[in-house]
Design a protein around this motif. Sequence first.
Motif, PDB file in Angstrom:
ATOM      1  N   ASN A 111       0.795  -1.231   0.075  1.00 37.80           N
ATOM      2  CA  ASN A 111       0.024  -0.047   0.003  1.00 37.80           C
ATOM      3  C   ASN A 111       0.861   1.373  -0.049  1.00 37.80           C
ATOM      4  O   ASN A 111       0.552   2.276  -0.691  1.00 37.80           O
ATOM      5  CB  ASN A 111      -0.913  -0.007   1.352  1.00 37.80           C
ATOM      6  CG  ASN A 111      -2.024  -1.109   1.008  1.00 37.80           C
ATOM      7  OD1 ASN A 111      -2.410  -1.300  -0.166  1.00 37.80           O
ATOM      8  ND2 ASN A 111      -2.269  -1.562   2.382  1.00 37.80           N
ATOM      9  N   ILE A 112       2.061   1.211   0.987  1.00 43.69           N
ATOM     10  CA  ILE A 112       2.811   2.321   0.891  1.00 43.69           C
ATOM     11  C   ILE A 112       3.481   2.601  -0.334  1.00 43.69           C
ATOM     12  O   ILE A 112       3.648   3.733  -0.981  1.00 43.69           O
ATOM     13  CB  ILE A 112       3.869   2.308   1.948  1.00 43.69           C
ATOM     14  CG1 ILE A 112       3.038   2.515   3.359  1.00 43.69           C
ATOM     15  CG2 ILE A 112       5.092   3.392   1.979  1.00 43.69           C
ATOM     16  CD1 ILE A 112       3.728   1.762   4.549  1.00 43.69           C
ATOM     17  N   GLU A 113       4.030   1.472  -1.093  1.00 49.16           N
ATOM     18  CA  GLU A 113       4.483   1.797  -2.242  1.00 49.16           C
ATOM     19  C   GLU A 113       3.523   2.198  -3.532  1.00 49.16           C
ATOM     20  O   GLU A 113       4.074   2.998  -4.288  1.00 49.16           O
ATOM     21  CB  GLU A 113       5.235   0.280  -2.831  1.00 49.16           C
ATOM     22  CG  GLU A 113       6.220  -0.169  -2.152  1.00 49.16           C
ATOM     23  CD  GLU A 113       6.749  -1.435  -2.331  1.00 49.16           C
ATOM     24  OE1 GLU A 113       6.189  -2.266  -3.241  1.00 49.16           O
ATOM     25  OE2 GLU A 113       7.760  -1.927  -1.678  1.00 49.16           O
ATOM     26  N   SER A 114       2.232   1.763  -3.212  1.00 52.78           N
ATOM     27  CA  SER A 114       1.308   2.076  -4.476  1.00 52.78           C
ATOM     28  C   SER A 114       0.994   3.599  -4.282  1.00 52.78           C
ATOM     29  O   SER A 114       0.767   4.358  -5.323  1.00 52.78           O
ATOM     30  CB  SER A 114      -0.117   1.256  -4.208  1.00 52.78           C
ATOM     31  OG  SER A 114      -0.544   1.875  -3.054  1.00 52.78           O
ATOM     32  N   PHE A 115       1.165   4.046  -3.150  1.00 52.54           N
ATOM     33  CA  PHE A 115       1.114   5.880  -2.926  1.00 52.54           C
ATOM     34  C   PHE A 115       2.592   6.576  -3.127  1.00 52.54           C
ATOM     35  O   PHE A 115       2.508   7.800  -3.164  1.00 52.54           O
ATOM     36  CB  PHE A 115       0.635   5.995  -1.574  1.00 52.54           C
ATOM     37  CG  PHE A 115      -0.974   5.890  -1.666  1.00 52.54           C
ATOM     38  CD1 PHE A 115      -1.977   7.016  -1.642  1.00 52.54           C
ATOM     39  CD2 PHE A 115      -1.445   4.654  -1.157  1.00 52.54           C
ATOM     40  CE1 PHE A 115      -3.244   6.756  -1.729  1.00 52.54           C
ATOM     41  CE2 PHE A 115      -2.835   4.490  -0.931  1.00 52.54           C
ATOM     42  CZ  PHE A 115      -3.591   5.426  -1.216  1.00 52.54           C
ATOM     43  N   GLY A 116       3.590   5.743  -3.583  1.00 50.47           N
ATOM     44  CA  GLY A 116       4.907   6.378  -3.492  1.00 50.47           C
ATOM     45  C   GLY A 116       5.454   7.008  -2.469  1.00 50.47           C
ATOM     46  O   GLY A 116       5.964   7.968  -2.376  1.00 50.47           O
TER      47      GLY A 116
END
Length: 112
Positions: A65-70
């Motif tokens: 999830n954190i990666e998907s928000f950059g």
Amino acid sequence: MIPRPETEHLIDEVLACVTPDAAITVAEVGVGSGIISILLALHLPNARFIAVDISPRALSVARRNIESFGLSERIELREGDLLSCVEEKIDLLVSNPPYIAQDAIAGIQSLV
């Protein structure tokens, strides 16, 4: 990721107390899906986050999830129990632990 109502309230309370440009270190205990750190990071662009969970599975979900928000550069994930893996100074501690079973509440309240 749909936050529970109390999660939304927690975010609102933090944002009411912290200026948007604050360069602070925030620790989240029990990161779960990462929604609290993610939402706060989106509103507090100068803040750094340490997101802790005891569950490797939860950390895996939070990482995606954190990666998907950059936000991987600003939200550091750590595996540990409560603050056992946080040694640095933090400015703000947030947590919204999981629901507690109704029959367990009395036992927990007696510990307080």
